[in-house]
Design a protein around this motif. Structure first.
Motif, short mmCIF file in Angstrom:
data_model
loop_
_atom_site.label_atom_id
_atom_site.label_comp_id
_atom_site.label_asym_id
_atom_site.label_seq_id
_atom_site.Cartn_x
_atom_site.Cartn_y
_atom_site.Cartn_z
N THR A 170 -25.78 -59.44 -6.73
CA THR A 170 -26.10 -60.45 -7.74
C THR A 170 -25.48 -60.09 -9.08
N ILE A 171 -25.61 -58.83 -9.47
CA ILE A 171 -25.05 -58.39 -10.75
C ILE A 171 -23.54 -58.47 -10.73
N SER A 172 -22.93 -58.29 -9.56
CA SER A 172 -21.46 -58.32 -9.47
C SER A 172 -20.89 -59.69 -9.85
N ARG A 173 -21.72 -60.71 -9.82
CA ARG A 173 -21.25 -62.05 -10.17
C ARG A 173 -21.38 -62.34 -11.66
N VAL B 201 -31.51 -64.73 -16.17
CA VAL B 201 -32.53 -63.70 -16.01
C VAL B 201 -33.09 -63.70 -14.60
N TYR B 202 -33.16 -62.51 -14.01
CA TYR B 202 -33.78 -62.30 -12.71
C TYR B 202 -34.94 -61.33 -12.88
N GLY B 203 -35.77 -61.25 -11.85
CA GLY B 203 -36.85 -60.27 -11.87
C GLY B 203 -38.23 -60.90 -11.81
N PRO C 64 -37.70 -62.23 -8.24
CA PRO C 64 -37.39 -60.82 -8.00
C PRO C 64 -36.21 -60.66 -7.06
N LEU C 65 -35.49 -59.56 -7.24
CA LEU C 65 -34.35 -59.26 -6.38
C LEU C 65 -34.69 -58.07 -5.48
N SER C 66 -34.35 -58.19 -4.22
CA SER C 66 -34.52 -57.06 -3.32
C SER C 66 -33.48 -56.00 -3.65
N SER C 67 -33.69 -54.80 -3.16
CA SER C 67 -32.72 -53.73 -3.41
C SER C 67 -31.36 -54.07 -2.81
N GLN C 68 -31.37 -54.84 -1.70
CA GLN C 68 -30.09 -55.21 -1.08
C GLN C 68 -29.37 -56.28 -1.90
N LYS D 100 -16.87 -64.07 -10.65
CA LYS D 100 -17.86 -64.06 -11.73
C LYS D 100 -18.31 -65.50 -12.00
N SER D 101 -19.62 -65.72 -11.98
CA SER D 101 -20.14 -67.06 -12.21
C SER D 101 -21.12 -67.14 -13.38
N ASN D 102 -21.59 -65.99 -13.87
CA ASN D 102 -22.51 -65.96 -15.00
C ASN D 102 -21.95 -65.07 -16.11
N LEU D 103 -22.09 -65.52 -17.34
CA LEU D 103 -21.57 -64.73 -18.44
C LEU D 103 -22.40 -63.47 -18.66
N VAL D 104 -23.69 -63.63 -18.84
CA VAL D 104 -24.58 -62.50 -19.11
C VAL D 104 -25.78 -62.58 -18.17
#
Length: 346
Positions: free
Chosen positions: A220-223, A203-205, A211-215, A171-175
């Motif tokens: 990314t969220i797991s971090r 923030v991503y998107g 933007p984040l690809s589906s892959q 984990k590297s990001n809090l929120v």
């Protein structure tokens, strides 16, 4: 008294003929389709495909793919006279790209289904469809046919789902928050601004030009320790893939904003999410997240549900349509939505 064999045979044959004729008449007038082996198959006609993207309906789709027996999915309008159920997706009706077949005689016993996965504010004017539909098909728990964005299913012993162990690894990001359309007036945007003043929110998107690809989405969220599973509309039971896919499958604890706490508790695992409304202020929420991320044992407890459960997503329209057949025997027989708009906005 001595029975005459000829009269006995004649009377018995007459009774059998009468009963058989009555059964045959019921079969001919039944709204069901017979397979010829005494098994009834429900024919579900999709009048048009949602958003114009069609799927292959060759073969026994519901049985072969989803284990739902005696269910026939079709999209040929020529089969309208023999369909037990006809499904209409609301978006195309609202955009005037499709219309209801009021010009065709409606077969007796046939039921029309109004289908939508949109929140009430995005369903448009439903006034013209008063008394047109018999059944509703929606994410709402009180819909006649329930088609949630996701749900929990039990895991098999020795399954691959990861439990509490490893919950805080890498984990590297809090929120974190992934957002495509940012509207400053939305409550989720207001909460974001207040929370970002207390703790850093990554923030991503498309809004942030990243933007984040589906892959890349779930890795990314797991971090992230926490994921802002904020709905763009606050309405009853409206809990989308932001919770089921992004947070739960991404491996972050969801901080949710949407329907009531009770609505989330009705469908989500206990002690698996944090609701914004549980706190007196967004500042209190931010401080709670900081403390929780520093307490490995308490943080890991939010993943304990994975030892017995996993998330199932619903993304294929065929699977959603097959649910009509699996619930068919319990669906109302003579129901009419005289005020569909009142139900949708209720």
């Amino acid at each position: 008294m001595r029975r005459h064999p000829f009269l006995y045979v004649l009377l018995t044959s007459s009774v059998i003929f009468a009963v058989g004729w009555q059964w045959g008449f019921q079969t001919l007038t039944s709204p069901f389709t017979s397979t010829g082996h005494g098994v009834i198959t429900v024919t579900v006609l999709l009048w048009y495909w949602p958003f114009g993207s069609s799927y292959n309906l060759t073969g026994d789709v519901c049985w072969d793919r989803y284990g739902v027996p005696h269910c026939r999915l079709v999209d040929q309008r020529s089969l309208y006279p023999t369909a037990d159920v006809v499904v209409f997706h609301n978006r195309e009706l609202q955009e005037r790209r499709q219309k209801l077949p009021h010009d065709l005689p409606r077969p007796r016993g046939q039921r029309w289904v109004w289908m939508s996965l949109e929140s009430p504010e995005h369903n448009g004017d439903l006034g013209p469809y008063a008394s047109a539909f018999n059944l509703t098909m929606s994410y709402r728990r009180d819909a006649d046919i329930k088609i949630p964005y996701g749900e929990l299913v039990s895991t098999e012993p020795g399954g691959e789902e990861r439990g509490a162990e490893g919950a805080a690894v890498n984990k590297s990001n809090l929120v974190c928050w992934v957002v495509r359309n940012y509207r400053s007036r939305h409550r989720r945007s207001q909460v974001y601004r207040e929370l970002n003043a207390v703790v850093p929110v990554r923030v991503y998107g498309r809004w942030k030009g990243e933007p984040l690809s589906s892959q890349a989405l779930l890795p990314t969220i797991s971090r992230c320790y926490f994921y802002m599973a904020f709905e763009n509309s606050i309405s009853r039971d409206y809990i989308t893939e932001k919770l089921w896919r992004n947070a739960y499958q991404g491996g972050a604890v969801p901080v949710v904003l949407g329907p009531s706490l009770e609505d989330y508790r009705a469908v989500a695992p206990p002690n698996s999410f944090i609701h914004v409304d549980e706190f007196a202020s967004i500042e209190d929420l931010g401080n709670h997240l900081k403390r929780l991320a520093g307490d490995k044992k308490s943080y890991a407890a939010y993943f304990a549900w994975k030892q017995n459960w996993k998330v199932k997503l619903y993304t294929d329209w065929r699977e959603r349509l097959c649910r009509i057949c699996s619930q068919y025997d319990t669906l109302p027989q003579h129901q009419v939505y005289t005020d569909l708009e009142a139900w949708v906005n209720g």
